[in-house]
Design a protein around this motif. Structure first.
Motif, short mmCIF file in Angstrom:
data_model
loop_
_atom_site.label_atom_id
_atom_site.label_comp_id
_atom_site.label_asym_id
_atom_site.label_seq_id
_atom_site.Cartn_x
_atom_site.Cartn_y
_atom_site.Cartn_z
N GLU A 208 79.33 7.01 27.65
CA GLU A 208 78.10 6.35 28.08
C GLU A 208 76.90 6.88 27.32
O GLU A 208 76.00 6.12 26.97
CB GLU A 208 77.90 6.57 29.58
N GLN A 209 76.90 8.17 27.06
CA GLN A 209 75.78 8.73 26.32
C GLN A 209 75.70 8.09 24.94
O GLN A 209 74.63 7.73 24.47
CB GLN A 209 75.96 10.24 26.18
N ILE A 212 74.36 4.58 25.29
CA ILE A 212 72.95 4.47 25.66
C ILE A 212 72.04 4.93 24.52
O ILE A 212 71.00 4.34 24.25
CB ILE A 212 72.71 5.23 26.97
N PRO A 220 64.46 10.54 29.46
CA PRO A 220 65.23 11.11 30.56
C PRO A 220 65.95 10.07 31.42
O PRO A 220 66.94 10.39 32.07
CB PRO A 220 64.16 11.85 31.39
N GLU A 221 65.48 8.83 31.43
CA GLU A 221 66.18 7.82 32.22
C GLU A 221 67.60 7.63 31.68
O GLU A 221 68.52 7.27 32.41
CB GLU A 221 65.42 6.49 32.24
N HIS A 223 69.52 9.91 30.92
CA HIS A 223 70.35 10.91 31.58
C HIS A 223 70.97 10.33 32.85
O HIS A 223 72.17 10.43 33.08
CB HIS A 223 69.50 12.14 31.93
N LEU A 225 71.19 7.12 33.53
CA LEU A 225 71.98 5.93 33.22
C LEU A 225 73.36 6.32 32.69
O LEU A 225 74.34 5.60 32.92
CB LEU A 225 71.26 5.08 32.16
N ARG A 227 75.05 8.91 33.54
CA ARG A 227 75.84 9.63 34.54
C ARG A 227 75.73 8.92 35.88
O ARG A 227 75.22 9.48 36.85
CB ARG A 227 75.32 11.06 34.68
N PRO A 228 76.19 7.67 35.95
CA PRO A 228 76.08 6.94 37.21
C PRO A 228 76.89 7.63 38.30
O PRO A 228 77.81 8.38 38.03
CB PRO A 228 76.65 5.58 36.88
#
Lengths: 572, 691
Positions: A208-209, A212, A220-221, A223, A225, A227-228
């Protein structure tokens, strides 16, 4: 003793203390009594106590007298790329005491590859010289290497460590595979340790990282997003599954989301021994701030698992805490200054993780849970102190007001209203994630080791006066049940006559260690591939990774010699 | 009406007994149908010979249904003989055994205890061999009269006219050509043929292949009312998906007797598979792929790989299927159990407890949700797993669960059977749950729509094959039967106790599968233009499942002794009657491959909408211009390069010395180069040096 120590001598010499007229709260009941402390212990409880003359008396005036808080999760020495958190043991424990917490359990975080013992000693030394309150140490297992078992044994037997944390996140760094977790759990169980788990699915987070960042989200958002909360819930579920296979207790650190908490609650109903630890941040605030326009503010909230962007989360977690589905509260205190956080200003994955909370913990729990009527005072004592002492085998030395217990006592004023702000907090960071929160309930007097360390808003502490509290393995609170379950849950095979029918002849394919259909060797000796190879086909070069190596090796061999060697042979 | 018709069949039956020729019989049945008699007569010559084999005695259903008749037929006896003789039980292909039902009764009259049907069978063969193909072709025009048509949404009474393998007309008083064969369906349900979404008829294990090949397996499917299967192609780890696909196509095209689709398993992920998957989806008509979360070091995928696969699948518009079990835990448990000295089949279920299944289902759903990819859980075997699926659906995830015949029809207490062969017959993964309330729970969820489709995961091995693992349960080849019993079991467990109605039954056995796998409405519905895959379901008939009567090559049936109320009376596949009165009339290789298109609406409509909604946006902020902590110029700390943030996607908190992650991708590259080297260099370099 240092200069500073001398300065505060007048305060700490009063070895003997009488607390008069307080209402003593334990996790099971409360009663009015006086309390006499001497030599760092609680000596007498009752009314009309006979005490020596010259004892300093504190009038509690009917206020609550509770056991000092135990913060089960701090990182006051956490290294990140060569820097450490701004609150070290001194600064951090000072803040703890100001908030009514008289003991912390800090995490030793060895660099992957370095020895647990060395790291432990390093932390031990740092804490011994700096800590102002009693402390104990968890050791984080950042990699599962050869020889770790011996070290773990030493830590448990000789060093007074009975809890170890494993990571399911931080891929390629701390993360352990399920097999390793299984192995680690099995071994830690045999040592009688408490198994702490940082539960997040590291594989998915890495993916995901990547995604994104590719989308161009770097703040920081990203972060939150990446790690849901599902990833947290998934890992919690997995950790519990593994633990219940092994029949060992498991303790989930940092429960940050509703779904993770629900999984724990559900699992407990089914029987596995699971404990969940929400932290100050998840109980007191939510993750909407990741979207703040102010980068510094948004970055201050970065921690893992992240705060849930769902604003109803704190309420839900407090409810579960009140009903016993979650048991203890920590703070996960690991603050970095804004300048340190700014390392990740262009890439959220680089932002050092950690929030404050050591000082605010007791107040936040009181305000969110007791002041709202979710829990009573006794439950408050249980979740802030007693349960932690039981789980980590400190009870009844800590976590209870009883004759013989340590004189870690807090006089709590439920009516005091305090606004949390970075201006007045004891931590060294510029930003407090609870900024502006108005809290009911605060400590009036804090007594640590029989000495008044906090009174009227003033701290009287000595660097290094905190003691290391060794903890024994096999805490009864966890292991009594485990032992019985071990006895009850034995597995037994079915005794059958030998199967004497026809056996299919497996074509003699190269790769397969013949499953020994003919050998009537003792079944115990069946070490052959424990892996079931369903769907193998004719040319059975499965297990590709093993193969990968082989051809590659031969490839190497060929590349080097054959040009030459065959020439030589043919010539000769 | 009932009595009159009842008499007809008996008479016909007697006639058949008396004479080997089917002509008279046919005439009689035709006249029994009244108005159609004339036309029937006209068609007689063509069908004449064929009648002897399978299609005659159309009315026999009530008298002849009692399993004794089935018992007398086919392979069963033959198989036993071959097994007893060889001991190695090579799965006898049984090539044309079915086209000539004669040989089998001849081969096995001795074990046949039933004197009644025996002669019947024996009487038929003379006319059979030559007749059969004709018979099959003959029934190209079929009128099904008087039945109640059951679709997943409604039922109604109408006649169905079938021609050229398609349903041409539905209604009353249909105008039909002469020579149309008329099948009386009074009192029966006319349903779309079942679709078995999960079979492994060709599964290779340890160099053995499963006991039922495509021919035997599809024959059994048809006998049970299933007219289409979706078979799993299982390539070897590291080998090409396309090659394996072609191999399976080859086998199936030559052998399958019913239509089939293929789903491809992904044994181990590497980047180059992406192109193959694309080719399969675009050109080969495959729209589903299975990944394994179990079978460590063989087939298992890591979470990261699954995420990549799911993303690929989503982009291609296919269905992601998952074999959900936590392979890591299983491996450790297997080790532990073997150390404890537990080597029998009970070790199989002990090492794969249901929480391990539930855990993996949970994880798969989490990953799929992250990837926004529709997910399909194959083989839902336990309460825990089913509940996780149900919960996830409630939260809005697009997820489908497939219980199989075994999990619906039986339970895992048999693993503790004293009879090794019996215990081993139940070995499959995930195992059948030892909790005896599981079938009930699963059928309830199936009825409520929390689970959607039923498969069989049919993958049978003979006892001798299973005995490979007699000293070590981890070596027992996995798989149970179920392709033949599926429809009857679902009917028995769900419809008979009133959990679902006949429409739901059609939905879970056929329609939902057709929708998910995108062959709707061609399959899965009785409608004009749909394929003429039909089942005349007799809800009043009873059948006891037994290894003696089933159409499989295995000695043990895990549903042995289950009494099913509700059996297929007539099965029509591709417009031809293949089962009637317990007689199968199939042609090897008549099954067609059904290519399936991507982006099934049933699944992807929601996904597409969510894709649009799910875009995440960053927060536009001014540049942070405060102080930045100077990193000690130590080691790795990737200089927080401005703008080029994409550099280090993996968070390197506390990154350490050497960061060679993503090792698997490297492996494959290395292998390829190695292969290139392998072939030529030994020789070539020699030659060069000699010249």
């Amino acid at each position: 003793m240092s200069y500073q120590g001398k300065k505060s001598i007048p305060h700490i010499t009063s070895d003997r203390l009488l607390i008069k007229g307080g209402r003593i709260i334990n996790d099971d009941h409360s009663f009015y009594a006086d309390l006499y402390l001497e030599d760092g212990l609680i000596k007498q409880i009752g009314e009309n106590l006979i005490v020596p003359g010259g004892v300093k008396t504190i009038e509690a005036n009917g206020r609550m007298v509770i056991p000092g808080g135990i913060d089960v999760n701090t990182y006051l020495q956490k290294p990140y790329q060569g820097m450490t958190a701004v609150d070290d043991f001194y600064q951090g424990t000072k803040a703890a005491l100001a908030g009514g917490t008289t003991m912390i359990i800090d995490h030793v975080l060895p660099e992957p590859g370095s020895s647990l013992l060395t790291s432990f000693e390093k932390w031990h030394e740092a804490a011994d010289t700096k800590s102002c309150c009693d402390y104990a140490l968890h050791v984080d297992i950042t990699s599962w290497y050869d020889g770790i078992r011996e070290e773990l044994e030493v830590l448990v037997q000789d060093k007074g460590v009975n809890s170890f944390q494993v990571y399911m996140a931080y891929k390629d760094l701390y993360q352990m595979s399920d097999s390793q977790l299984y192995e680690a759990f099995t071994f830690l169980k045999s040592l009688g340790a408490v198994i702490l788990v940082h539960a997040e699915n590291g594989d998915l987070i890495a993916q995901e990282q990547k995604r994104i960042l590719e989308m161009g989200i770097t703040g920081p958002e990203g972060h939150a997003l990446s790690r849901p909360e599902e990833l947290e819930a998934e890992a919690v579920f997995r950790a519990i599954t593994i633990a219940s296979r092994i029949n060992c207790p498991v303790y989930i650190t940092k429960v940050m989301s509703k779904s993770a908490a629900d999984i724990i609650a559900m699992a407990r109903k089914r029987g596995p021994l699971v404990f969940g630890e929400p932290i100050t941040a998840s109980l007191g605030t939510d993750g909407t701030h990741y979207w703040s326009k102010n980068w510094a503010k948004a970055a201050a909230f970065v921690t893992s698992p992240p705060l849930s962007p769902d604003p109803t989360t704190p309420d839900h977690l407090n409810s579960l805490l009140a009903c016993g589905d979650l048991q203890v509260t920590g703070s996960g205190h690991c603050p970095y200054s804004t300048a340190q956080k700014a390392i990740g200003k262009d890439n959220f994955t680089m932002i050092p993780e950690g929030v404050n909370g050591i000082e605010e913990r007791m107040t936040v729990v009181w305000d969110k849970a007791v002041a709202t009527g979710k829990m009573d005072e006794s439950q408050f004592v249980a979740v802030t102190s007693t349960n932690a002492a039981k789980i980590f085998n400190l009870y009844p030395r800590k976590g209870r007001i009883a004759v013989g217990s340590d004189a870690d006592v807090v006089i709590w004023d439920p009516d005091k209203v305090k606004t949390i702000t970075a201006k007045s907090h004891k931590s060294a960071i510029e930003y407090n994630i609870f900024e502006g929160m108005e809290c009911h309930g605060a400590p009036l007097v804090v007594i640590s080791q029989g000495k008044i360390v906090f009174e009227d808003g003033n701290l009287h502490v000595n660097k290094g006066m905190g003691r290391f509290i060794p903890r024994k393995p096999f805490p009864e609170y966890l292991y009594q049940r485990i032992k019985i379950r071990n006895k009850v849950g034995g597995l037994q095979g079915v005794s059958r006559g030998m199967y004497d029918g026809p056996v299919y002849e497996i074509p003699a394919t190269p790769k397969y260690a013949t499953p020994a259909p003919s050998t009537k060797s003792s079944p115990a000796k069946n070490q052959p591939p424990p892996i079931r190879n369903l769907h193998q086909s004719n040319f059975s070069l499965s297990g590709a990774q093993i193969d990968d190596n082989n051809p590659r090796r031969t490839g190497h061999r060929i590349v080097a010699p054959p040009g030459g060697r065959s020439n030589i042979t043919s010539l000769g | 009406m009932g009595t009159g018709r009842g008499g007809g069949p008996r008479a016909a039956f007697n006639a058949a007994l008396g004479s080997p020729r089917g002509g008279g019989l046919r005439e009689r049945s035709g006249s029994g149908c009244g108005p159609m008699a004339g036309r029937q007569e006209g068609a007689l010559p063509a069908c004449f010979a064929g009648l002897g084999a399978g299609s005659p005695r159309p009315r026999q259903k009530r008298g002849g249904m009692f399993c004794s008749v089935e018992d007398a037929f086919d392979n069963k006896t033959l198989n036993f003989a071959s097994l007893a003789a060889s001991g190695t039980a090579t799965p006898v292909g049984g090539h044309r055994r079915d086209n000539e039902p004669g040989p089998s009764p001849e081969a096995g009259p001795s074990p046949d205890p039933d004197p009644g049907p025996g002669p019947t069978a024996a009487a038929l063969p003379p006319s059979a061999p030559a007749a059969l193909p004709d018979g099959c072709r003959q029934s190209d025009h079929i009128l099904i009269k008087g039945g109640k048509i059951v679709n997943d949404d409604q039922s109604f009474y109408a006649d169905v006219y079938v021609e050229d393998g398609l349903i041409k007309q539905i209604g009353e008083h249909l105008v039909i050509p002469r020579g149309t064969r008329i099948i009386d369906a009074h009192g029966q349900l006319v349903m779309p043929g079942g679709i078995d979404v999960h079979t492994r008829l060709q599964a290779p294990v340890l160099g053995m292949s499963s006991a039922d090949g495509f021919f035997q397996g599809t024959k059994a499917a048809l006998a049970g009312g299933t007219t289409m299967i979706i078979e799993h192609v299982c390539p070897d780890a590291g080998s090409s998906l396309l090659a394996a696909y072609e191999q399976w196509r080859g086998h199936a095209d030559g052998q399958a007797c019913c239509d089939y689709g293929l789903s491809v398993d992904i044994p181990r992920w590497h980047e180059s598979l992406r192109e193959e998957m694309e080719a399969l989806v675009k050109d080969k008509g495959v729209n589903s792929f299975l990944v394994f979360m179990a079978y460590k070091d063989k087939l298992q995928c890591t979470d990261g790989q699954m995420y990549e696969i799911f993303c690929t699948i989503r982009d291609l518009g296919a269905i992601a299927q998952v074999h959900a079990e936590n392979g890591d835990i299983i491996e450790e448990e297997q080790k532990r159990l073997l150390e404890l000295g537990i080597t029998g089949p009970e070790g199989h279920v002990l090492s794969r407890p249901e929480e391990v299944e539930a855990e993996a289902v949970f994880r798969a759903i989490t990953i799929a949700k992250q990837a926004n990819c529709p997910l399909y859980i194959t083989k839902v075997m336990s309460r825990g797993a089913a509940d996780v699926v149900a919960q996830a659906k409630r939260k809005g995830t697009v997820v489908f669960g497939e219980p199989i015949t075994a999990s619906l029809g039986t339970h895992g207490s048999h693993y503790w059977s004293k009879n090794w062969a019996k215990a081993a017959a139940f070995v499959t993964s995930p195992p059948v749950s030892p909790d005896p309330s599981t079938p009930d729970h699963l059928s309830t969820l199936l009825a409520s729509g929390d689970l959607q489709v039923t498969g069989s995961a049919h993958c049978t091995f003979t006892t001798a094959q299973k005995a490979v693992g007699k000293d070590n349960f981890t070596l027992i080849p996995e798989g149970t039967n179920g392709v033949e019993e599926r429809m009857s079991i679902v009917w028995e467990k769900c419809v008979v106790p009133g959990k679902m109605d006949e429409n739901d039954f059609v939905a879970v056995t056929s329609t939902n599968a057709a929708k998910i796998f995108n062959c709707y409405p061609r399959k899965g519905r009785v409608a004009v233009g749909s394929d003429a895959d039909l089942v005349l379901w007799n809800p009043k008939a009873t059948k006891i499942i037994s290894a003696k009567t089933h159409n499989l090559n295995v000695e043990y049936n895990i549903f042995e002794g289950t009494e099913c109320h509700g059996v297929p009376a007539v099965v029509i596949s591709q417009g031809r009657v293949v089962l009637e009165d317990g007689n199968l009339c199939v042609t090897q290789g008549s099954g067609r491959f059904i290519p399936r298109k991507t982006f099934p609406d049933f699944v992807y409509k929601r996904i597409k909408a969510r894709n649009r909604l799910a875009e995440v946006h960053g927060v536009p902020r001014g540049m942070y211009d405060g102080p930045v902590h100077e990193l000690p110029a130590s080691v790795k700390a990737v200089a927080p390069g401005a703008g080029k943030a994409a550099a280090a996607p993996v968070r390197n908190l506390h990154q350490s010395g050497f960061s060679l992650s993503g090792s698997q991708a490297d492996d494959h590259i290395a292998r390829r180069t190695a292969q290139k080297i392998m072939a030529p260099p030994g020789g070539r370099s020699n030659i060069t040096s000699l010249s």
